[in-house]
Design a protein around this motif. Sequence first.
Motif, mmCIF file in Angstrom:
data_model
loop_
_atom_site.group_PDB
_atom_site.id
_atom_site.type_symbol
_atom_site.label_atom_id
_atom_site.label_comp_id
_atom_site.label_asym_id
_atom_site.label_seq_id
_atom_site.Cartn_x
_atom_site.Cartn_y
_atom_site.Cartn_z
ATOM 1 N N SER A 34 0.842 -1.210 0.000
ATOM 2 C CA SER A 34 0.000 0.000 0.000
ATOM 3 C C SER A 34 0.871 1.252 0.000
ATOM 4 O O SER A 34 0.576 2.225 -0.706
ATOM 5 C CB SER A 34 -0.932 0.001 1.212
ATOM 6 N N ARG A 35 1.978 1.221 0.759
ATOM 7 C CA ARG A 35 2.873 2.383 0.799
ATOM 8 C C ARG A 35 3.508 2.618 -0.574
ATOM 9 O O ARG A 35 3.719 3.759 -0.982
ATOM 10 C CB ARG A 35 3.950 2.184 1.857
ATOM 11 N N SER A 36 3.812 1.547 -1.269
ATOM 12 C CA SER A 36 4.415 1.674 -2.593
ATOM 13 C C SER A 36 3.452 2.357 -3.563
ATOM 14 O O SER A 36 3.845 3.259 -4.318
ATOM 15 C CB SER A 36 4.799 0.290 -3.132
ATOM 16 N N ILE A 37 2.177 1.951 -3.543
ATOM 17 C CA ILE A 37 1.184 2.566 -4.427
ATOM 18 C C ILE A 37 0.961 4.027 -4.046
ATOM 19 O O ILE A 37 0.882 4.916 -4.913
ATOM 20 C CB ILE A 37 -0.149 1.797 -4.386
ATOM 21 N N GLN A 38 0.888 4.300 -2.727
ATOM 22 C CA GLN A 38 0.710 5.670 -2.260
ATOM 23 C C GLN A 38 1.896 6.552 -2.674
ATOM 24 O O GLN A 38 1.729 7.703 -3.076
ATOM 25 C CB GLN A 38 0.533 5.699 -0.744
ATOM 26 N N SER A 39 3.080 5.987 -2.570
ATOM 27 C CA SER A 39 4.283 6.731 -2.967
ATOM 28 C C SER A 39 4.268 7.044 -4.460
ATOM 29 O O SER A 39 4.650 8.141 -4.889
ATOM 30 C CB SER A 39 5.534 5.917 -2.623
#
Length: 297
Positions: A34-39
């Motif tokens: 999820s952090r990767s997509i948000q980033s």
Amino acid sequence: MTNFHQLEHLLALDEERHFAKAAQKVHLSQPAFSRSIQSLEKQTGLLLFERKGGEIRPTPAGQFLIQRARALVLEAKALKRDLGLYQQGEVGELVFGVGPFPAATLAGHAIEKIRLEFPRVSVRVEIDNPANLLTLLLKEEIDFFVADTGEVNAAPYLNIQPLMRQYGHLYARSQHPLVGQCHRFETAWQYGIASVKLPDMLKAGLGQLLGQNNRNLPQLALECDDVNLLHQIALSTNTIVASTELAAKPWLDKGSLMKLDIIDFPPLFSNIAIVHLSSRSQSPAATYAIKQFREFV
């Protein structure tokens, strides 16, 4: 900047339309995924996915990026695959040069072996005189060349591996008027001499045999770097061909060409060597090709 892994994550989410499944597919925990997509959304300044009725869908901006990402990821995977195949010698291009006499005597065997061992490698062969082949090598337009190196000066940037010595003589068709008797070079000259392109130093030596002034280099009757063509002209005319024992062997074995006995003609030889750049690593196909030239001798 967007990294390659983020693009893979983007594609995984588009395919699975579920964060947990997509995270599992790329071997990440769901929070890390999820952090990767948000980033990625933060870096692009775009909303890439939206939830509607419990379903995750790419936005128009996400769809645009997904299309580009898919092309990039496929190309990157293809590049990785091709690099692996290249390392194994299964794809790529091999370009090398050969001088006139190696072309007539050694290249056929080497190319046959290369095609059998590396059928998917594209092979291009430049047949030319040593001076031109050296120019191509220094411009890195060929991987290596095999030729007479009598006029190739040693240099730190050149790796010169001696291969063989081919001895040269004058030959004529079996019915030639000069066959079977001793003659001087001046007599043979009257019939016309055919040869590969000769360096000026060697032409000056021929001029001395003819008693000519060194300022005026003698002109051959036929100068051509196609050795087989030279032999054909000698077979069909009274032209005398300057060739090597190895190159003339097929016709000598048949008795269609004969070695002339020219009493004042000096011993001639061609020092054949393999030349490549010292600083350049060879591809698997080039390494194999060089090995075939060496093993044939």
